[in-house]
Every structure is written in structure tokens, then in C-alpha cells.
Design an enzyme around this catalytic site. Structure first.
Site, PDB file in Angstrom:
ATOM      1  CB  SER A 166     -21.955  -8.777  -1.532  1.00  0.00           C
ATOM      2  OG  SER A 166     -20.970  -7.836  -1.043  1.00  0.00           O
ATOM      3  N   GLY A 181     -19.511 -13.535   0.938  1.00  0.00           N
ATOM      4  CA  GLY A 181     -19.838 -14.661   1.842  1.00  0.00           C
ATOM      5  C   GLY A 181     -21.189 -15.285   1.634  1.00  0.00           C
ATOM      6  CE  LYS A 219     -11.483 -12.536  -6.108  1.00  0.00           C
ATOM      7  NZ  LYS A 219     -12.298 -12.253  -7.165  1.00  0.00           N
ATOM      8  CE  LYS A 276     -10.417  -8.648  -8.102  1.00  0.00           C
ATOM      9  NZ  LYS A 276     -11.679  -8.023  -7.590  1.00  0.00           N
ATOM     10  CG  ASP A 306     -10.820 -11.281 -10.435  1.00  0.00           C
ATOM     11  OD1 ASP A 306     -12.015 -10.812 -10.436  1.00  0.00           O
ATOM     12  OD2 ASP A 306     -10.542 -11.720  -9.291  1.00  0.00           O
ATOM     13  CB  THR A 333     -12.151  -6.350 -11.288  1.00  0.00           C
ATOM     14  OG1 THR A 333     -12.501  -7.524 -10.649  1.00  0.00           O
ATOM     15  CG2 THR A 333     -12.436  -5.390 -10.063  1.00  0.00           C
TER      16      THR A 333
HETATM   17  N1  LIG Z   1     -18.113  -9.014  -3.647  1.00  0.00           N
HETATM   18  C1  LIG Z   1     -17.622  -9.561  -4.384  1.00  0.00           C
HETATM   19  O1  LIG Z   1     -18.152  -9.311  -5.505  1.00  0.00           O
HETATM   20  C2  LIG Z   1     -16.433 -10.407  -4.127  1.00  0.00           C
HETATM   21  C3  LIG Z   1     -16.010 -11.323  -4.908  1.00  0.00           C
HETATM   22  C4  LIG Z   1     -15.179 -11.941  -4.894  1.00  0.00           C
HETATM   23  C5  LIG Z   1     -14.218 -11.741  -3.702  1.00  0.00           C
HETATM   24  N2  LIG Z   1     -14.492 -10.790  -2.741  1.00  0.00           N
HETATM   25  C6  LIG Z   1     -13.566 -10.731  -1.604  1.00  0.00           C
HETATM   26  O2  LIG Z   1     -14.101 -11.370  -0.623  1.00  0.00           O
HETATM   27  C7  LIG Z   1     -13.696 -10.628   0.549  1.00  0.00           C
HETATM   28  C8  LIG Z   1     -15.052 -10.333   1.348  1.00  0.00           C
HETATM   29  O3  LIG Z   1     -15.872  -9.215   0.409  1.00  0.00           O
HETATM   30  P1  LIG Z   1     -17.605  -8.987   0.658  1.00  0.00           P
HETATM   31  O4  LIG Z   1     -17.507  -8.518  -0.656  1.00  0.00           O
HETATM   32  O5  LIG Z   1     -18.114 -10.170   0.989  1.00  0.00           O
HETATM   33  O6  LIG Z   1     -17.069  -7.758   1.536  1.00  0.00           O
HETATM   34  P2  LIG Z   1     -18.566  -7.063   2.120  1.00  0.00           P
HETATM   35  O7  LIG Z   1     -18.056  -5.696   2.389  1.00  0.00           O
HETATM   36  O8  LIG Z   1     -19.735  -7.039   1.314  1.00  0.00           O
HETATM   37  O9  LIG Z   1     -18.867  -7.533   3.411  1.00  0.00           O
HETATM   38  C9  LIG Z   1     -17.859  -7.859   4.430  1.00  0.00           C
HETATM   39  C10 LIG Z   1     -18.337  -8.634   5.723  1.00  0.00           C
HETATM   40  O10 LIG Z   1     -17.251  -8.993   6.686  1.00  0.00           O
HETATM   41  C11 LIG Z   1     -17.826  -8.253   7.746  1.00  0.00           C
HETATM   42  N3  LIG Z   1     -16.892  -7.408   8.318  1.00  0.00           N
HETATM   43  C12 LIG Z   1     -16.251  -6.270   7.979  1.00  0.00           C
HETATM   44  N4  LIG Z   1     -15.357  -5.841   8.581  1.00  0.00           N
HETATM   45  C13 LIG Z   1     -15.239  -7.090   9.659  1.00  0.00           C
HETATM   46  C14 LIG Z   1     -14.324  -7.271  10.659  1.00  0.00           C
HETATM   47  N5  LIG Z   1     -13.358  -6.280  10.895  1.00  0.00           N
HETATM   48  N6  LIG Z   1     -14.535  -8.268  11.233  1.00  0.00           N
HETATM   49  C15 LIG Z   1     -15.339  -9.192  11.044  1.00  0.00           C
HETATM   50  N7  LIG Z   1     -16.235  -8.993   9.954  1.00  0.00           N
HETATM   51  C16 LIG Z   1     -16.129  -7.818   9.190  1.00  0.00           C
HETATM   52  C17 LIG Z   1     -18.852  -7.393   7.336  1.00  0.00           C
HETATM   53  O11 LIG Z   1     -19.788  -7.091   8.384  1.00  0.00           O
HETATM   54  C18 LIG Z   1     -19.609  -8.104   6.172  1.00  0.00           C
HETATM   55  O12 LIG Z   1     -20.456  -9.071   6.688  1.00  0.00           O
HETATM   56  C19 LIG Z   1     -12.847  -9.261   0.187  1.00  0.00           C
HETATM   57  O13 LIG Z   1     -11.772  -9.832   0.347  1.00  0.00           O
HETATM   58  C20 LIG Z   1     -13.363  -9.321  -1.447  1.00  0.00           C
HETATM   59  O14 LIG Z   1     -12.362  -8.625  -2.165  1.00  0.00           O
HETATM   60  C21 LIG Z   1     -15.667 -10.214  -3.224  1.00  0.00           C
HETATM   61  O1  LIG Z   2     -16.216  -5.560  -6.033  1.00  0.00           O
HETATM   62  P1  LIG Z   2     -14.711  -5.521  -6.097  1.00  0.00           P
HETATM   63  O2  LIG Z   2     -13.975  -4.610  -6.890  1.00  0.00           O
HETATM   64  O3  LIG Z   2     -14.398  -5.945  -4.762  1.00  0.00           O
HETATM   65  O4  LIG Z   2     -14.518  -7.001  -6.972  1.00  0.00           O
HETATM   66  C1  LIG Z   2     -15.307  -7.832  -6.799  1.00  0.00           C
HETATM   67  C2  LIG Z   2     -14.625  -9.308  -7.201  1.00  0.00           C
HETATM   68  O5  LIG Z   2     -13.356  -9.639  -6.674  1.00  0.00           O
HETATM   69  C3  LIG Z   2     -14.810  -9.524  -8.770  1.00  0.00           C
HETATM   70  O6  LIG Z   2     -14.383 -10.902  -8.872  1.00  0.00           O
END
Ligand SMILES: NC(=O)c1ccc[n+]([C@@H]2O[C@H](COP(=O)([O-])OP(=O)(O)OC[C@H]3O[C@@H](n4cnc5c(N)ncnc54)[C@H](O)[C@@H]3O)[C@@H](O)[C@H]2O)c1
Ligand SMILES: O=P(O)(O)OC[C@H](O)CO
Length: 333
Positions: free
Chosen positions: A13, A15, A106, A191, A244, A248
Site C-alpha cells: 500500500s 510503496g 517504520k 508510534k 504520526d 495512527t
Molecule cells: N501503509 C501505510 O499507510 C504506510 C504508511 C507509512 C509507512 N508505512 C511503512 O511502509 C512499510 C511497507 O508497508 P506497506 O504498507 O507498503 O506494507 P504492505 O503490507 O501493504 O505491503 C508490503 C509489500 O512488501 C511485500 N513484502 C512482504 N514481505 C516481503 C518480503 N519478505 N520480501 C519482499 N517483499 C515483501 C509485499 O508483497 C507487499 O508488496 C512498512 O514499514 C510500514 O510501516 C506504511
Molecule cells: O497502518 P499502519 O498502522 O502501519 O500505519 C500506517 C502509517 O505508518 C501511518 O502514518
């Protein structure tokens, strides 16, 4: 340097959303997806149906499941895989020399207790000022729907942060720069743990006083850890700290808060994990690494401590609440 060509590695989500932001800022963006069918859908249908259903992705955002193709010619590489998988993934990728490496993750690594930018610099073999982090109140789906949002791009090298800032500024997304990488990263990692505690409280049935208490005392323990590690305390009053934390801990869109709520309603860790359908709730693992970091630095983090025990030692969330409220009384600061 005007960054023209960006690779984003990880099509979950955040990325996918960050790739859209940079494409909307006029950059050519290539998104690496693990699964070819996701890459195909992004390139051909301009949608990532698994993570952002219904969101139209821009034409200058394409996707591939081949990391070599994604990285070819990239001037900045955005790393968007979960924290605990970052090291192993980085070791498989050949990153372009001189590129700015940007961590979106994070978390704090289990075992080494390193922040994600430390992991990136170590595995990529680059100086720490080549690595930037993005952190702030950034719930992916709201940004994907172009709701107004701010964030922080932190890098020891201010010029690199400014280049990224320009490459990520759109009509709905406003990044600020900061040179306090430690504070921004710890704000983002901690957080998630506090959001788990807020979810547990909500799941038990507690209201807004409890929520505000956990947010405020959660910020206090995050800042204590940050200062012990050399962060600027003011960072915790900013977007990557308070901003944040509030988003969150309050939002039903947060995976961490939702996960905590399930535990608070009586689900087991395994049941809650199954219900999150493979989406990452980083705090479930980071509560252990952050707790260990606090122990290493002699910092008191009572909320993180009980979240760790609920997730990994079978402590009942109600017992955790009773323990926190029953602690020896003391001055606020
Ligand atoms: N979703 C949000 O709103 C948000 C916002 C800010 C920061 N983040 C941070 O961004 C990072 C990624 O989160 P996201 O929300 O994109 O996660 P997600 O769960 O939506 O997706 C993770 C991605 O990584 C891939 N993945 C999972 N395990 C893997 C592995 N072992 N090797 C390679 N790829 C793998 C999955 O296929 C997917 O494409 C996390 O650290 C999260 O805390 C997320
Ligand atoms: O869905 P979470 O709890 O991983 O939070 C997403 C983001 O990190 C919010 O800034």
C-alpha cells in the site's frame, strides 16, 4: 540534482502510494512488485487491485517484477518492503552507485536493534548521508485518494532531502525536510507500538480519555528513548512524532491500531494475524526490538513493555491496562 528517474521497491500500500506521489510530481517512476501479476496490473490497468483498489495510477508510473529493470538508471531508490525483510531484500538488489536511498519502513530490526537507515547504509555499503527516510502521518489510502497530507523527509545531507522534497511535492502532498534522521525514524517505529496499545484499549471498550493518556504518555516514552539515542527532542513535537502518533492511534485505517483492537476484543495473536490478510502491522515485531533498545539504554518505556508482553508473553490486555494505571505515582516530567 533534479531527480528524474525513481525506482520504488515494494508494491504494497505505501510503496504503490509513494510511487504515485512521485509520478504525480512529474518523475518517471518504476515500481518493483514481487508478483508479476501485480506488476502487470499496475502497468496495463493502472491499478494495484490488491492494495489500492479503485485508485487510478498515473501513466508515468510503470511496474516490473524484475529488480534489475526497476533499478536501471534510477537516481533515487525508494525502499518499501516491511522492516524485518529489508536486510535480506537489500542483499539481493544491486543498487546504482551514488543514488539516494530512501527508507519508507517504520520499524527497528530484531536482533541488531538497528534503525532502518542504519540497515540500509550497512548492507548497501554507503555513508549514512546517502540515506533518507520518509515519516509522518501518512495513512496510504488517504494519500492515494489525494487527501491533503504533510510528511517529513529526513536526511543528514540537507541537499539530498531538498531534491527528494521537490520530487515528492504535489497538490495534495507536502513534504518538509529535517536533518534529524534518528528522531524521525524512532517516531515512526514507536508510534506503531503505541497504536497497538490504543487499539487494545478501544477493543476492551475504553474511551477517549484512555486514548489521549496512551498517546501522550506514549509520546513521552518515545521522546525519552529518542533523546537517549541522540535525537532532537523537538522532532517529537512535529509530523514524524506527534503527527504520526495521533493519525495512527486514532484511525481505523491503521493496521497497528486495528490489530491491537482485535487483541483487546480477546483474539489471540494468531487469530489477529490471520485476520490482517498478510498486511504488515510492524509494531507486533518492533515492540520487542524497541523494548530491547530501551533496556540497552536504560530508558523506561512502560507502554512498550506491556505491549511486548501482550503480544509475546500471553499477558491479558486488561491486565496490561491495570498494570499501567497501577504503577507508582510520580511527577509528570
Ligand atoms: N501503509 C501505510 O499507510 C504506510 C504508511 C507509512 C509507512 N508505512 C511503512 O511502509 C512499510 C511497507 O508497508 P506497506 O504498507 O507498503 O506494507 P504492505 O503490507 O501493504 O505491503 C508490503 C509489500 O512488501 C511485500 N513484502 C512482504 N514481505 C516481503 C518480503 N519478505 N520480501 C519482499 N517483499 C515483501 C509485499 O508483497 C507487499 O508488496 C512498512 O514499514 C510500514 O510501516 C506504511
Ligand atoms: O497502518 P499502519 O498502522 O502501519 O500505519 C500506517 C502509517 O505508518 C501511518 O502514518
Amino acid at each position: 540534482m533534479a531527480l528524474a528517474r525513481i525506482a520504488v521497491l515494494g508494491a504494497g500500500s505505501w510503496g504503490t502510494t509513494y510511487a504515485k506521489v512521485m509520478a504525480d510530481a512529474g518523475r518517471d517512476v518504476v515500481l518493483w512488485a514481487r508478483r508479476p501479476e501485480v506488476a502487470e496490473a499496475v502497468t496495463r490497468q493502472h491499478e494495484n487491485p490488491d492494495y489500492l483498489p479503485g485508485v487510478r495510477l498515473p501513466d508515468n508510473l510503470t511496474s516490473t517484477s524484475d529488480p534489475v529493470e526497476a533499478l536501471d538508471g534510477a537516481e533515487a531508490v525508494v525502499l518499501a518492503v516491511p522492516s524485518q525483510s529489508l536486510r535480506v531484500n537489500l542483499s539481493r538488489w544491486r543498487l546504482p552507485a551514488g543514488a539516494t536511498l530512501v527508507s519508507l519502513a517504520k520499524g527497528v530490526e530484531l536482533g541488531t536493534l538497528k534503525r532502518m537507515s542504519e540497515v540500509v547504509a550497512e548492507v548497501a555499503g554507503v555513508p549514512s548521508n546517502h540515506v533518507a527516510v520518509v515519516s509522518g502521518p501518512n495513512l496510504a489510502m488517504e494519500i492515494a485518494r489525494e487527501q491533503p497530507t504533510a510528511t517529513v523527509i529526513a536526511c543528514e545531507d540537507h541537499d539530498r532531502a531538498v531534491d527528494l522534497q521537490h520530487a515528492s511535492t504535489t497538490g495534495y502532498f507536502r513534504p518538509y525536510t529535517n536533518t534529524d534522521v534518528i528522531g524521525c525514524e524512532l517516531g515512526g517505529a514507536c508510534k506503531n507500538v503505541i497504536a497497538l496499545s490504543c487499539g487494545m484499549a478501544a477493543g476492551i471498550g475504553f474511551g477517549d480519555n484512555t486514548l489521549a493518556t496512551l498517546i501522550t504518555r506514549g509520546l513521552a516514552e518515545t521522546a525519552r528513548l529518542g533523546m537517549a539515542l541522540g535525537a532532537d527532542p523537538m522532532t517529537f513535537a512535529g509530523l514524524a512524532g506527534l503527527g504520526d502518533l495521533v493519525a495512527t492511534c486514532s484511525s481505523p485505517l491503521s493496521r497497528n491500531r486495528t490489530f491491537g483492537e482485535r487483541l483487546g476484543r480477546g483474539q489471540s495473536l494468531a487469530e489477529a494475524q490471520q485476520a490482517t490478510h498478510g498486511q504488515v502491522a510492524e509494531g507486533v515485531k518492533s515492540c520487542s526490538s524497541i523494548r530491547a533498545l530501551a533496556v540497552r539504554h536504560g530508558v523506561d518505556m512502560p507502554i512498550t513493555e506491556v505491549v511486548h508482553r501482550v503480544c509475546h508473553d500471553g499477558l491479558d490486555p486488561r491486565e496490561a491496562g491495570a498494570e499501567l494505571i497501577g504503577r507508582k505515582v510520580r511527577p509528570e516530567r
